[in-house]
Design an enzyme around this catalytic site. Structure first.
Site, PDB file in Angstrom:
ATOM      1  N   ASP A   1       2.395 -11.735   7.372  1.00 14.09           N
ATOM      2  CA  ASP A   1       1.276 -11.759   7.251  1.00 14.09           C
ATOM      3  C   ASP A   1       0.219 -12.547   8.484  1.00 14.09           C
ATOM      4  O   ASP A   1       0.782 -13.539   8.732  1.00 14.09           O
ATOM      5  CB  ASP A   1       0.842 -12.806   5.849  1.00 14.09           C
ATOM      6  N   GLY A   2      -0.546 -11.773   8.893  1.00 16.41           N
ATOM      7  CA  GLY A   2      -1.275 -12.211  10.095  1.00 16.41           C
ATOM      8  C   GLY A   2      -1.964 -13.675   9.657  1.00 16.41           C
ATOM      9  O   GLY A   2      -2.149 -14.750  10.592  1.00 16.41           O
TER      10      GLY A   2
ATOM     11  N   PRO B   1      -4.132  -6.465   1.416  1.00 20.97           N
ATOM     12  CA  PRO B   1      -3.678  -7.710   2.276  1.00 20.97           C
ATOM     13  C   PRO B   1      -4.659  -7.968   3.435  1.00 20.97           C
ATOM     14  O   PRO B   1      -4.633  -9.115   3.890  1.00 20.97           O
ATOM     15  CB  PRO B   1      -2.298  -6.916   2.921  1.00 20.97           C
TER      16      PRO B   1
ATOM     17  N   ASP C   1      -6.576  -5.621  14.432  1.00 20.53           N
ATOM     18  CA  ASP C   1      -6.562  -4.333  14.233  1.00 20.53           C
ATOM     19  C   ASP C   1      -6.373  -4.015  12.728  1.00 20.53           C
ATOM     20  O   ASP C   1      -5.005  -3.614  12.300  1.00 20.53           O
ATOM     21  CB  ASP C   1      -5.762  -3.711  15.208  1.00 20.53           C
TER      22      ASP C   1
ATOM     23  N   ASP D   1       0.537   1.038  13.722  1.00 14.92           N
ATOM     24  CA  ASP D   1       0.864   2.317  14.230  1.00 14.92           C
ATOM     25  C   ASP D   1       1.245   2.137  15.874  1.00 14.92           C
ATOM     26  O   ASP D   1       1.756   3.108  16.472  1.00 14.92           O
ATOM     27  CB  ASP D   1      -0.443   3.084  14.285  1.00 14.92           C
TER      28      ASP D   1
ATOM     29  N   GLU E   1       2.409  -7.621  12.112  1.00  9.86           N
ATOM     30  CA  GLU E   1       1.971  -6.405  11.016  1.00  9.86           C
ATOM     31  C   GLU E   1       2.655  -6.782   9.719  1.00  9.86           C
ATOM     32  O   GLU E   1       3.899  -6.919   9.743  1.00  9.86           O
ATOM     33  CB  GLU E   1       2.650  -4.973  11.559  1.00  9.86           C
TER      34      GLU E   1
ATOM     35  N   GLN F   1       0.962  -1.162   0.252  1.00 10.98           N
ATOM     36  CA  GLN F   1      -0.118  -0.052  -0.004  1.00 10.98           C
ATOM     37  C   GLN F   1       0.895   1.164   0.141  1.00 10.98           C
ATOM     38  O   GLN F   1       2.277   1.221   0.154  1.00 10.98           O
ATOM     39  CB  GLN F   1      -1.032  -0.187   1.465  1.00 10.98           C
TER      40      GLN F   1
ATOM     41  N   HIS G   1      -8.247   2.909  20.295  1.00  3.87           N
ATOM     42  CA  HIS G   1      -7.112   2.346  20.950  1.00  3.87           C
ATOM     43  C   HIS G   1      -7.755   1.779  22.244  1.00  3.87           C
ATOM     44  O   HIS G   1      -7.376   0.624  22.869  1.00  3.87           O
ATOM     45  CB  HIS G   1      -5.747   2.875  20.934  1.00  3.87           C
TER      46      HIS G   1
END
Ligand code: SAM
Length: 289
Positions: free
Chosen positions: A143-144, A168, A161, A92, A112, A37, A68
């Protein structure tokens, strides 16, 4: 004599429903194309630093506390003793920051996919990335979906999250992923996921809830309101192997934790699960337990 003209700079998030949200900015701090991205950080006039992925607002310094607080503390105060937590996405760092405030949490693994999101946040948004070097945090750039398919670890709480269901993040909104989530949770396990907008994305919200309905004995959904997501009112989905987010919520645990919050409190915890009628009508067939 030449006149000096100042040109105002803006970032603009355009929505498929035919509107856009424009933010006046002072400067562009980061702008990189990753494998997944376009990642940028801008310094806005009215919302502090802002992280955008492919032009969509991810976090701003002004309102990140809402998202959060609500993704982390609702499940972590529902689970009686959360020790091992997994975050999918969350580049983040804001979700990890809130999770690590819980003394019971021994390890938080954060998976992440895009290292540039982490890099941009470390460089320019210390407000959310401040705990990325916490010794209890295990940060993986992966990759989760792949991580969950291959891990033997068991987690008390899993927090998805993620960005919205394209690119992705697409496989994070399908049943195979949630079967792997179910198998990676302990017997009291809870999963909370970025649950989209009941106003603008009710189709993807309902398809996620349908998947959870087919996979978990307890399924619920709760709302929060922030400044910078389209429509303001957005949701998290909640699913568990048995724990109810309201019936099993012991508000004394908040007092005993001695934690202070800007958005979350015991009343918000309960009332977040009280849904507007149009949303109840839309989601009720998927909720259970
Ligand atoms: N709060 C934001 C929101 O609601 O849109 C999400 C914050 S965080 C920046 C979302 C992260 O999910 C992004 O950094 C993105 O790279 C990550 N992500 C998307 N798909 C992923 C995947 N399959 N595995 C791991 N991380 C993923």
């Amino acid at each position: 004599m030449t006149e000096s003209t100042t040109v105002d700079l803006f970032v603009e998030e355009t929505h498929s429903s035919g509107f856009s949200m424009k933010y006046k900015i002072k400067t562009v701090l980061y702008s990189e194309q990753s494998k997944f991205q376009h990642v940028s950080v801008v310094d806005t006039v009215g919302h502090g630093k802002m992280l955008l992925n492919d032009g969509l607002v991810m976090v701003t310094e002004r309102d990140e506390f809402v998202y959060h607080d609500m993704i982390a503390h609702v499940p972590l105060f529902t689970h009686p003793n959360p020790k091992n937590v997994l975050i999918i996405g969350g580049g983040d760092g804001g979700t990890a920051r809130e999770v690590l405030r819980h003394k019971s949490v021994e390890t938080c693994t954060m998976v992440e996919i895009d290292e540039k999101v982490v890099e941009a946040s470390r460089l320019h948004i210390p407000q959310t990335s401040c705990e990325l070097d916490n010794p209890r945090l295990n940060l993986l750039i992966e990759d989760g979906v792949h991580f969950l398919k291959n891990t033997n670890e068991k987690f008390d709480v899993i927090l998805v999250d993620s960005t919205e269901p394209f690119g992705p993040a697409t496989p994070l909104f399908n049943i195979d992923f949630y079967r792997d989530v179910f198998n990676s949770l302990t017997e009291n396990g809870i999963v909370v996921s970025q649950g989209e907008s009941c106003f603008y994305e009710s189709e993807s919200q309902n398809s996620l809830l349908k998947i959870l309905h087919e996979t978990f004995p307890v399924v619920s959904v709760y709302n929060y309101s922030n400044l910078t997501y389209p429509g303001g009112l957005w949701s998290f989905t909640f699913a568990s192997k048995g724990l109810s987010p309201v019936k099993d919520f012991d508000e004394d645990r908040i007092l005993k934790s001695d934690l202070k919050f800007q958005y979350y409190n015991k009343d918000i915890h309960r009332s977040a699960f009280c849904l507007p009628q149009f949303m109840q009508n839309s989601v009720k067939e998927y909720l259970k337990g």
